[in-house]
Design an enzyme around this catalytic site. Structure first.
Site, PDB file in Angstrom:
ATOM      1  N   HIS A 113      -4.181  -4.547   7.659  1.00  9.72           N
ATOM      2  CA  HIS A 113      -5.139  -3.332   6.997  1.00  9.72           C
ATOM      3  C   HIS A 113      -6.184  -3.346   7.786  1.00  9.72           C
ATOM      4  CE1 HIS A 113      -2.461  -5.434   3.767  1.00  9.72           C
ATOM      5  NE2 HIS A 113      -1.982  -4.218   3.671  1.00  9.72           N
ATOM      6  N   GLY A 171       1.622  -2.095   0.239  1.00  8.39           N
ATOM      7  CA  GLY A 171       1.181  -0.792   0.659  1.00  8.39           C
ATOM      8  C   GLY A 171       1.875  -0.023   1.622  1.00  8.39           C
ATOM      9  N   ASP A 226      -1.007  -6.955  -4.449  1.00  7.68           N
ATOM     10  CA  ASP A 226       0.407  -7.067  -4.456  1.00  7.68           C
ATOM     11  C   ASP A 226       0.966  -8.037  -5.535  1.00  7.68           C
ATOM     12  OD1 ASP A 226       1.157  -4.855  -2.657  1.00  7.68           O
ATOM     13  OD2 ASP A 226      -0.042  -6.366  -1.319  1.00  7.68           O
ATOM     14  N   GLY A 243       2.264   2.224   5.128  1.00 10.93           N
ATOM     15  CA  GLY A 243       1.530   2.209   6.241  1.00 10.93           C
ATOM     16  C   GLY A 243       2.208   1.090   7.428  1.00 10.93           C
ATOM     17  N   HIS A 244       3.193   0.303   6.923  1.00 17.15           N
ATOM     18  CA  HIS A 244       3.456  -0.820   7.756  1.00 17.15           C
ATOM     19  C   HIS A 244       4.795  -0.462   8.189  1.00 17.15           C
ATOM     20  CE1 HIS A 244      -0.076  -2.576   6.222  1.00 17.15           C
ATOM     21  NE2 HIS A 244       0.488  -2.838   4.939  1.00 17.15           N
TER      22      HIS A 244
END
Lengths: 331, 331
Positions: free
Chosen positions: B219, B54, B110, B56-57
């Site tokens: 998350h 995802g 994932d 955002g990292h």
């Protein structure tokens, strides 16, 4: 206040201890003078370069010490100029027979400390020149400043004179280069949120949830105006217009573009800002030859960003491309 | 929500456009598949390495593409696994005859996407291996995970297999190295604040002003427990103890120590944390041979940090010391 902090009055010394522990081969920390210096300084074959300022702007300037950048940095406490005797001691410890170049962002407190230290050092026979940096287009005169403030564009002055010094430049030549870089560098920033100094324990100023400060200073000084929070396109256009119109930068110019995070804004947002700024410059016929995206000069945990342009010529491009090594690295 | 954002659903594409504009010579962006790849990929003389997750990292993983690191990254939307067909297309575009290595942090979504893409790719004759990363000691099983989560320690797997690939390692050899690095890498993080996903527009979870989440996931998944905010020494001791006791790391070990910021914590605090962690390890007789301080794997604008240890041997040290070039750079 939600921070990693023990006793707030040890915030800066503890940070500097960590910095030195992480870089045992390249940096030395002198706690009596809050001083970070290259382990191999002074080097008699090159001029020595020192920058100091209040703390809270990291990586500026303690994390900019290293080959191709600064020989030493003498930070004050958070947002406070270093005491004159700390500057003086820093000069003594890294002075080279080729001379010492002091880089000072244009704030009244910093100017006073460095000007006095220069006088004392010269009286003791050290060759010293000082270069003031004032890239912030936001306002003329400010809370702690007569004239323009020095902010993130200061990175380019450090990098260019640092490279010139490694190449063996004499002191006057380094001053010429630094003044040239400062003269073609312009920055404006904005705050989404205030920052929280550890010793204060609460936000430095009040900024409502739906407002931003356009042209904020890196110590939270007021900018041009408060306005309602708007989408990124609108905010970035205002920053780019203010910066590009100031020099002004013209169609055909080749520039370095820096998007600098103020401390609390993640890199994903900075790249989004970068993309907008890059396209706005393209619309003006200005082409970006060098890109800098990340944190260079922060204001503790403030959310926000600044945009800096440097008009490049062959000499500046060449110096910016030289290698450099500091504590801030990925690998 | 105070962020640089236009339409939240374009947050990731706009970030990726900015990333590509800032790196025109080294990176290519393929908008149809949300894909960032090396401009010179595939290279038939080396295995190709892909990581997805995802978004955002950041800088993980799109800003870890480059020489000595990844050949491509295929991010999903914020905190969402990439679709299988995006992964499949990424494999197609960068596949080398020497094979493709997929790096996957251990989250169920994932794993599914990458395992299906591997099956399809193998059916088409591509040689593919997958390596799962699960360095987070905080909890066994979590909101999106069976087993342990993969977090910031993933950087060391990317770096080691990336270096091995540049040296010409075969696929099986790269898998052996990656599995070894993962097996000696442990991480635990903690949140001072929640993060705010742009599409949600409000904090992902509630965390009172006087509480922190020890062992938080990247998350925002729950960790080991909520506790009252304490001074940095106490917080860092809890992280270091949890990590060091897990493998366990023993007196005489030489390690890499990473202090990773989660997005909203400034570098000054990270160095303060680093100093504490370094001293606590010294008390255990563990010596730090390589230091990493900064943002490697974030959770949007979350304030907080994680501590990672890697037990070094000559092979791992050597691979970590190899040069690498990614979008994240200072100069």
């Amino acid at each position: 206040m939600k921070k990693f902090v023990n006793d707030p009055k040890n915030y800066i010394p503890e940070m500097l201890q960590g910095l030195a522990l992480a870089n045992p081969d390249s940096l030395r920390y002198v706690p009596e003078y809050n001083l970070i210096m290259r382990a191999d300084a002074p080097n008699d074959d090159k001029i020595s370069i020192i920058q100091g300022s209040g703390s809270g702007h990291e990586p500026a300037h303690v994390m900019s010490v290293g080959k191709g950048m600064l020989d030493a940095a003498c930070p004050g406490d958070v947002f406070s100029a270093p005491p004159t005797d700390y500057v003086l001691e820093t000069i003594k410890r890294v002075a080279s027979p080729k001379g010492v170049l002091l880089l000072v962002n244009n704030y009244t407190g910093d100017r006073m400390a460095f000007e006095m230290a220069q006088e004392f050092s010269e009286a003791e026979g050290t060759k010293v020149r000082t270069l003031f940096i004032d890239d912030d287009v936001s306002v003329q005169d400010s809370t702690y400043t007569v004239g323009r403030r020095g902010v993130a564009g200061n990175f380019f002055v450090m990098k260019a004179v640092g490279a010139a010094a490694e190449r063996g430049a004499e002191l006057d030549e380094a001053v010429r280069i630094g003044e040239k870089v400062n003269s073609v560098t312009r920055t404006m920033g904005m705050a989404l949120t205030a920052c929280t100094p550890p010793a204060k324990g609460s936000p430095l100023f009040e900024l409502p949830d739906d407002e931003v400060e356009m042209g904020v200073g890196i110590h939270g000084e007021p900018g041009r105006r408060r306005e309602k929070l708007q989408e990124a396109d609108t905010i970035v256009r205002e920053l780019v217009d203010a910066v590009a119109d100031d020099l002004p930068y013209a169609s055909g110019d080749e520039v370095a573009l820096m998007v600098n995070g103020l401390g609390g804004t993640p890199i994903s947002e900075l790249y989004l800002v970068y993309g907008i700024a890059h396209r706005l410059l393209a619309d003006r016929g200005i082409s970006v030859a060098r890109s800098y995206v990340g944190e260079y000069c922060t204001s503790l945990d403030m959310a926000g960003a600044s945009v800096t342009l440097v008009r490049l010529d062959d000499e500046i491009s060449d110096l910016l491309a030289d290698p450099a090594e500091t504590a801030i690295r990925v690998f």
